[in-house]
Design an enzyme around this catalytic site. Structure first.
Site, PDB file in Angstrom:
ATOM      1  N   ASP A 161      -7.559  -8.786   9.050  1.00 19.56           N
ATOM      2  CA  ASP A 161      -7.371  -8.021   7.826  1.00 19.56           C
ATOM      3  C   ASP A 161      -5.868  -7.789   7.638  1.00 19.56           C
ATOM      4  O   ASP A 161      -5.191  -7.306   8.560  1.00 19.56           O
ATOM      5  CB  ASP A 161      -8.096  -6.676   7.914  1.00 19.56           C
ATOM      6  CG  ASP A 161      -8.022  -5.901   6.600  1.00 19.56           C
ATOM      7  OD1 ASP A 161      -8.956  -6.039   5.794  1.00 19.56           O
ATOM      8  OD2 ASP A 161      -7.034  -5.180   6.390  1.00 19.56           O
ATOM      9  N   ASN A 169      -0.244  -5.592  -4.240  1.00 16.20           N
ATOM     10  CA  ASN A 169      -0.872  -5.649  -5.562  1.00 16.20           C
ATOM     11  C   ASN A 169      -0.353  -4.546  -6.475  1.00 16.20           C
ATOM     12  O   ASN A 169      -0.048  -4.777  -7.650  1.00 16.20           O
ATOM     13  CB  ASN A 169      -2.397  -5.520  -5.428  1.00 16.20           C
ATOM     14  CG  ASN A 169      -3.057  -6.827  -5.008  1.00 16.20           C
ATOM     15  OD1 ASN A 169      -2.560  -7.909  -5.313  1.00 16.20           O
ATOM     16  ND2 ASN A 169      -4.179  -6.723  -4.315  1.00 16.20           N
ATOM     17  N   ASP A 178      -2.305 -12.596  -5.266  1.00 10.93           N
ATOM     18  CA  ASP A 178      -3.086 -13.827  -5.095  1.00 10.93           C
ATOM     19  C   ASP A 178      -2.251 -14.924  -4.444  1.00 10.93           C
ATOM     20  O   ASP A 178      -2.737 -15.662  -3.573  1.00 10.93           O
ATOM     21  CB  ASP A 178      -3.609 -14.313  -6.449  1.00 10.93           C
ATOM     22  CG  ASP A 178      -4.782 -13.482  -6.962  1.00 10.93           C
ATOM     23  OD1 ASP A 178      -5.312 -12.665  -6.186  1.00 10.93           O
ATOM     24  OD2 ASP A 178      -5.151 -13.644  -8.138  1.00 10.93           O
ATOM     25  N   ASP A 204      -8.653  -9.402   1.259  1.00 13.77           N
ATOM     26  CA  ASP A 204      -7.565  -9.832   2.144  1.00 13.77           C
ATOM     27  C   ASP A 204      -8.062  -9.986   3.571  1.00 13.77           C
ATOM     28  O   ASP A 204      -7.304  -9.822   4.532  1.00 13.77           O
ATOM     29  CB  ASP A 204      -6.397  -8.842   2.087  1.00 13.77           C
ATOM     30  CG  ASP A 204      -6.814  -7.440   2.504  1.00 13.77           C
ATOM     31  OD1 ASP A 204      -8.012  -7.114   2.394  1.00 13.77           O
ATOM     32  OD2 ASP A 204      -5.949  -6.665   2.959  1.00 13.77           O
TER      33      ASP A 204
END
Length: 285
Positions: A161, A169, A178, A204
């Site tokens: 993770d 973001n 992205d 993610d």
């Protein structure tokens, strides 16, 4: 009914006549176009055998001769070496005494349909953004792996993770986020090698499956390599992004013998790393 008949007649356009050995006696113009041969070339030995492959020779023709007809999907070899996927029907024509005299076959090019099926299959099992296998592919892979496992073999599930990914973001926008995910996927895949299974589990999160590692030290070493690869700055539009990750590890069969248990334990181990400061790995070693 008349319109339906016309549609069917148009659907089956490529026709050939075969002897009982599979040699072509006649190709109609549409069949010659499919094969990429001229009318003059259709009489050559190579052309006579081009319509028939192993499936037709060993399954289609015997079934048609025994049952009167056969229908299935196969392929036809063009003169340029390209294999054209077709839906094909073979009909046996018998004399009054019941002996098969010749076979007629009709075929329809199903290239577009096969390509669509490949696209649908890809979308079902691969992540569109990163081109990595997706969660559905992961469950299929692990299930197959465990079914194949002997008692003396093992496997490791590495649940990765990314740390503080939401900040990327929020600060730089989802498009940049992205792009970071795409580059991260590339880094992980390059680090572990082509033969190791890597998937995007969601958001993610990524999962790596190590098949039959030598020992726990080998698993730990792989986790360290992945963490090191993640620390390599990702440069986008002149800006360097520093990404780190937390990895939780579960072992088959010690931590579980089913997919859900292995992933759950790896997930819990990953959250232990998060609580302890992130950018590290742990497992039930």
């Amino acid at each position: 009914m008349e319109n339906l008949s016309k549609e069917k007649a148009h659907f089956w356009t490529d026709e050939a006549t075969l002897d009982t050995e599979g040699n072509s006696l006649y190709y109609n113009p549409a069949a010659r176009r499919m094969l990429g041969i001229s009318e003059e070339q259709s009489g050559s030995k190579t052309a006579k055998q081009r319509w028939v492959n192993e499936t037709i020779k060993h399954n289609g023709i015997p079934a048609a001769m025994a049952n009167g007809h056969w229908k299935g999907e196969t392929s036809i070899l063009r003169s340029d070496g390209e294999q054209v996927p077709v839906s094909q029907m073979i009909v046996a024509h018998k004399s009054d005494n019941g002996k098969v005299e010749f076979l007629s076959t009709i075929a329809h090019d199903i290239t577009e349909r096969k390509e669509l099926e490949r696209v649908i299959e890809y979308q079902a099992y691969y992540d569109v953004l990163t081109n990595l296998p997706n969660r559905r592919s992961l469950y299929k892979k692990v299930s197959e792996l465990m079914n194949e496992m002997m008692e003396h073999k093992n496997a490791a599930v590495l649940f990765i993770d990314l740390d503080n990914f939401k900040d990327f973001n929020d600060q730089f926008g989802h498009e940049t986020g992205d792009l970071i995910l795409v580059r991260t996927a590339e880094q992980i895949k390059k680090c572990v090698g082509k033969t190791t299974f890597v998937c995007r589990y969601g958001g993610d999160e990524f999962i790596v499956i190590l098949e039959d590692p030598d020992n726990e030290l080998a698993v730990k070493a792989e986790a360290v390599r992945i963490l090191d690869s993640l620390r390599q700055p990702i440069v986008l539009n002149g800006h360097a992004f520093q990404v780190t990750g937390s990895i939780g590890i579960s072992m088959y069969p010690d931590d579980g013998t089913d997919v859900a248990t292995l992933i759950s334990k790896a997930d819990h181990a990953m959250y232990e790393v998060k609580r302890d400061g992130k950018n590290n790995y742990t497992g039930s070693f």
